[in-house]
Scaffold this motif. Sequence first.
Motif, mmCIF file in Angstrom:
data_model
loop_
_atom_site.group_PDB
_atom_site.id
_atom_site.type_symbol
_atom_site.label_atom_id
_atom_site.label_comp_id
_atom_site.label_asym_id
_atom_site.label_seq_id
_atom_site.Cartn_x
_atom_site.Cartn_y
_atom_site.Cartn_z
ATOM 1 N N ALA A 6 1.303 -4.825 -14.076
ATOM 2 C CA ALA A 6 0.939 -4.046 -13.266
ATOM 3 C C ALA A 6 0.453 -4.636 -11.835
ATOM 4 O O ALA A 6 -1.394 -4.728 -11.449
ATOM 5 N N MET A 7 1.247 -5.108 -11.332
ATOM 6 C CA MET A 7 1.039 -4.968 -9.463
ATOM 7 C C MET A 7 0.216 -4.038 -8.725
ATOM 8 O O MET A 7 1.037 -3.565 -8.703
ATOM 9 N N VAL A 8 -0.562 -4.082 -8.033
ATOM 10 C CA VAL A 8 -1.251 -3.518 -6.912
ATOM 11 C C VAL A 8 -1.463 -4.049 -5.710
ATOM 12 O O VAL A 8 -1.433 -5.453 -5.652
ATOM 13 N N SER A 9 -0.997 -3.512 -4.355
ATOM 14 C CA SER A 9 -0.750 -3.660 -3.403
ATOM 15 C C SER A 9 -1.280 -2.715 -3.054
ATOM 16 O O SER A 9 -1.299 -1.611 -2.845
ATOM 17 N N TYR A 10 -2.384 -3.357 -1.701
ATOM 18 C CA TYR A 10 -2.995 -2.575 -0.697
ATOM 19 C C TYR A 10 -2.276 -2.958 0.697
ATOM 20 O O TYR A 10 -2.635 -4.600 0.839
ATOM 21 N N TYR A 11 -2.614 -2.595 1.646
ATOM 22 C CA TYR A 11 -1.811 -2.241 2.838
ATOM 23 C C TYR A 11 -2.090 -1.720 3.361
ATOM 24 O O TYR A 11 -2.836 -0.557 3.790
ATOM 25 N N THR A 12 -2.323 -2.235 4.927
ATOM 26 C CA THR A 12 -3.069 -1.524 6.269
ATOM 27 C C THR A 12 -2.316 -1.834 7.672
ATOM 28 O O THR A 12 -0.697 -2.787 7.056
ATOM 29 N N HIS A 13 -2.385 -1.579 8.356
ATOM 30 C CA HIS A 13 -1.457 -1.241 9.567
ATOM 31 C C HIS A 13 -1.425 -3.216 10.202
ATOM 32 O O HIS A 13 -0.150 -3.467 10.663
ATOM 33 N N ALA A 14 -2.338 -3.996 9.491
ATOM 34 C CA ALA A 14 -2.265 -5.529 9.975
ATOM 35 C C ALA A 14 -1.583 -6.090 8.768
ATOM 36 O O ALA A 14 -1.361 -7.067 9.003
ATOM 37 N N GLY A 15 -0.791 -5.149 7.773
ATOM 38 C CA GLY A 15 0.150 -6.125 6.985
ATOM 39 C C GLY A 15 -0.593 -5.484 5.548
ATOM 40 O O GLY A 15 -1.477 -4.979 5.115
ATOM 41 N N ARG A 16 0.162 -6.655 4.782
ATOM 42 C CA ARG A 16 -0.593 -7.365 2.808
ATOM 43 C C ARG A 16 -2.325 -7.513 3.321
ATOM 44 O O ARG A 16 -2.202 -8.382 3.268
ATOM 45 N N VAL A 17 -3.159 -7.077 2.581
ATOM 46 C CA VAL A 17 -4.491 -7.159 2.195
ATOM 47 C C VAL A 17 -4.832 -8.078 1.131
ATOM 48 O O VAL A 17 -5.278 -8.529 1.201
ATOM 49 N N ALA A 18 -4.250 -7.381 0.054
ATOM 50 C CA ALA A 18 -4.271 -7.860 -1.463
ATOM 51 C C ALA A 18 -2.849 -7.842 -2.233
ATOM 52 O O ALA A 18 -2.527 -6.804 -2.350
ATOM 53 N N ARG A 19 -2.596 -8.230 -3.164
ATOM 54 C CA ARG A 19 -1.954 -7.846 -3.645
ATOM 55 C C ARG A 19 -1.723 -8.934 -5.146
ATOM 56 O O ARG A 19 -1.765 -9.911 -5.402
ATOM 57 N N PHE A 20 -2.222 -8.591 -6.233
ATOM 58 C CA PHE A 20 -2.607 -9.014 -7.727
ATOM 59 C C PHE A 20 -1.715 -8.667 -8.814
ATOM 60 O O PHE A 20 -1.287 -6.739 -9.164
ATOM 61 N N ASP A 21 -1.824 -8.822 -9.960
ATOM 62 C CA ASP A 21 -1.431 -8.016 -11.396
ATOM 63 C C ASP A 21 -3.197 -7.172 -11.653
ATOM 64 O O ASP A 21 -4.220 -8.811 -12.515
ATOM 65 N N ALA A 22 -3.244 -6.485 -12.246
ATOM 66 C CA ALA A 22 -4.883 -5.797 -12.366
ATOM 67 C C ALA A 22 -4.839 -6.236 -13.852
ATOM 68 O O ALA A 22 -5.974 -6.028 -14.269
#
Length: 178
Positions: free
Chosen positions: A98-114
């Motif tokens: 259950a990979m979750v990724s969160y991106y902003t204009h600065a790039g990937r903030v977090a990526r993890f298996d929920a």
Amino acid sequence: MIDDSYSNWFHQYTSDILLLTWCSAATTEDVLAACGISPETAEPMNFLGGDIDMLIGRLGNGTIIMDYSVDYVTPRALPALAQYGPCLSAAWCDEVPAMVSYYTHAGRVARFDARERDWYPDPNLASVEQWIATTPAGTEAWDNRWDRAILITAEALLQAAIDEEWMRSTHVGVTFPK
């Protein structure tokens, strides 16, 4: 707030989707361009339409992307799409992490298996936990019902929820050439 009935309703409709992505400010045209998809290959389609690889629909202030194909292109497009505003992406299929990724204009903030946040967190577990704590869902929701936490976070990001009207609306469907 998202309750069990909404969560169950949402899962009933989205059980065939492999990856869900919410882009807070990107348009359908932005998504097509970032994914390298020619607008000529896209066609108007309802949620429960034909055999498609991707469905793109406006929602609230942004766009939701539903990937049905194992060859999905959305993850590679997230850095470009995040230039318009933050993006949240989540693997939605039960057979994969259950990979979750969160991106902003600065790039990937977090990526993890929920399901197991300590399994390959990026950039590290402390950063992932810090990001989770700042989401509208909060740590407790991520700990107890990560799928509900994703929906809460996504709805806050787009300031809108998928509902029956959205399900019946016409969106943009893409079928990749075989």
